[in-house]
Design an enzyme around this catalytic site. Structure first.
Site, PDB file in Angstrom:
ATOM      1  CG  ASP A  16      -5.405   4.919  33.184  1.00  0.00           C
ATOM      2  OD1 ASP A  16      -5.770   3.855  33.538  1.00  0.00           O
ATOM      3  OD2 ASP A  16      -3.907   4.824  33.424  1.00  0.00           O
ATOM      4  CE  LYS A  44      -2.534   5.033  36.558  1.00  0.00           C
ATOM      5  NZ  LYS A  44      -1.200   5.053  35.782  1.00  0.00           N
ATOM      6  N   GLY A 100       4.861  -0.526  33.106  1.00  0.00           N
ATOM      7  CA  GLY A 100       6.215  -1.442  32.623  1.00  0.00           C
ATOM      8  C   GLY A 100       5.430  -2.611  33.286  1.00  0.00           C
ATOM      9  CB  VAL A 130      -1.205   5.057  42.231  1.00  0.00           C
ATOM     10  CG1 VAL A 130      -0.769   6.217  42.030  1.00  0.00           C
ATOM     11  CG2 VAL A 130      -2.972   4.701  42.297  1.00  0.00           C
TER      12      VAL A 130
END
Lengths: 364, 364
Positions: free
Chosen positions: B223, B227, B345, B154
């Site tokens: 998605d 989370k 990232g 998360v």
């Protein structure tokens, strides 16, 4: 079988009271971590309650209520007179002890006790900024063994120090930290932005008890400077409090006034602040009282004072008393990692201490 | 003397590569924690590199470069074919092992390996959300012993799970968590706010590689729902993914279309989204794609979809791809604790994993 961890706590003011309450309320978390937190000493400025095995819950609660009513521990039924925190650590400490400082005591008052504690292998959990913002040599001494927690010194319960520690541990290169760490100054700058005069908002904040009795203790920015110094030193900088480029919210010649004189002459400061606010506003920017911390291998800079921030800066969105901190790093370069929320208050400050205590307990 | 900690890593994609790099670059932090991280196995979907004592730095770097160029570990000079992660854990694990999952593999692919690892007393560090958002029984099994880290699931490297854990450990009562956890959806909602049509911004995001090959994998909100479920379960809720009140950014009948059909009919969705945006805007509010998680003793609610937030909500200030999470609790009741920053990232996701690895290492 839970491992007992012995607690010696300096201070039983609002933060200290909140912490004892939280320690008593977190038996479940403690068990999950395999520990059992036991108070062996509670001290205020000249008194203490002690018990070598553990103070009973009822005694802790009674001491807390006694303090709430304005009592001194020396005068509590079970209390005794003491004015030597080092001696207290000496007699009450034993393996797996954590010394907790919830006071705002001067470094010289607490440092000998801390020094003894560390030499015995005890850990420290501090909400008191002053010993950490004292001479660099003292910082080095206190932090050398890694048996210290000081989350509560910056942003109270906000995860500021732990986040910084995480960035450093995972080898991120932190290039800049910016933040607003004073709810009181946040309120004043917000009022200024709304067009209220500086003097009127200082008077209001003082009347509401949001400032120290002498508002200059807030307006000097010294408390923010201590927090900035703690961040810079955590980043590895060798710096003293005097190295902070500190701009108070009043001119130098106002520092020498008596409190009454200062309050009487407050209106003289209005044009200065209003002009600053106007100039920044005309540029489409925002005026925030904050800290900018840059630590480099060659040079470091620590600036605390009114900062001009553009609309892209996370500080621009800040209104009112929240604390806000932004970490700029190699990994968080395009956009910073930002933490925001109430950065003062007894319960959240105590929770910062308790988080440290739980973490430290596992390495004792 | 540093304690060796043995690492078995599933996946050597961008996150896996970034993690190996960070592990090699953090020898200093490791020493400070008294540990020495050693890779004993690196696996991708059908190959692996192994070494019982430790893969050499040069071998790890070569494997990483090989993968960057599109190679498969089975075809690497030192690699071999494997398609059984459980067998890999069985042969390469030993006391003080951490199994790391940087893949997006299906739960059934990895769960047997995780189960074996935990039964042997190893720890798990997961960036893979799917096993944690699978059946509640599997969650219970994976988290029962507390030997698991999943910070990276998360908000990537943002300290979301650690902050939640800290609030729970210090006995705060978390009443609501709200957040935006998808950079892609954040971009789309931002474009919508600026008046760009939904279809045009989806096409742009897809062209830039910001969406999955099939944009519905993002637009479905699945998605984000995973989370939200992970947060709710961390809070102690017993819930399944099917319990999430999930509103995708496309109507149900668009789910069955082929990718080409879906892309061809994208413009049909524009009026719907534009109307929603307009209605929210007219109320002086903001439309954000996010999650709202409330966990109570009696009832819990998990809502994921377009949320209407007023100007006081921290989500209102959010523009673009940042993640933002706000924790509302007994202590943070007047104003929430907010964390914001890039939530995706390779480098920041890997740092979330590395933080978990450093923490878990101390309890092995």
């Amino acid at each position: 079988m839970a491992t007992p961890i012995f607690l010696i706590q300096f201070g039983l003011g609002t933060v200290g009271q909140a912490l004892t309450e939280q320690v008593l309320a977190t038996r479940e978390s403690q068990a999950r971590y395999g520990i059992d937190l036991r108070y062996v000493a509670l001290a205020d400025s000249d008194g203490a309650l002690v018990s070598e095995r553990a103070l009973e819950d009822g005694v802790i609660q009674s001491a807390s209520r006694f303090k709430q009513r304005g009592g001194r521990l020396a005068e509590h039924d079970l209390g005794y007179y003491q004015d030597n925190l080092k001696a207290l650590v000496d007699t009450m400490g034993q393996p797996r002890t954590i010394v907790i400082d919830t006071t705002a005591a001067a470094p010289d008052t607490v440092f000998p006790a801390f020094e003894l504690a560390l030499s015995r292998g005890y850990a420290l959990a501090l909400a008191n900024k002053k010993p950490l913002a004292d001479a660099q040599a003292r910082w080095d001494h206190l932090t050398a063994g890694g048996r210290i927690g000081y989350e509560a010194t910056v942003g109270a319960g906000l995860p500021v120090i732990s986040t910084l520690r995480y960035l450093l541990d995972t080898n991120d290169e932190v290039t800049k930290i910016e933040g607003a760490f004073s709810g009181t100054l946040g309120f004043l700058m917000g009022e200024l932005e709304c067009g209220t005069s500086f003097s009127a908002s200082v008077r209001e904040a003082k009347a509401r008890g949001w400032t120290e009795p002498d508002p200059r203790d807030d307006l000097s920015g010294l408390d923010v400077a201590r927090k900035a110094l703690i961040l810079a030193r955590t980043l590895g900088a060798t710096l003293e409090l005097a190295d902070v480029a500190l701009t108070p919210l009043y001119p130098a010649d106002f520092a020498a006034l008596s409190l009454d004189e200062f309050m009487a002459r407050l209106e003289e400061l209005d044009p200065l602040l209003a002009d600053q606010q106007r100039a920044v506003q005309e540029r489409g920017a925002f005026l925030r009282y904050g800290a900018s911390v840059k630590v480099g291998q060659e040079t470091s800079s620590l600036v605390v004072g009114p900062l001009t921030v553009d609309s892209e800066n996370p500080l621009a969105a800040l209104r009112g008393p929240d604390n806000l901190i932004s970490f700029h790093s190699a990994r968080y370069s395009a956009r910073p990692l930002v933490i925001r929320g109430p950065g003062a208050g007894a319960a959240v400050t105590a929770s910062g201490l308790l988080g440290d205590i739980l973490r430290l307990s596992q390495h004792l």
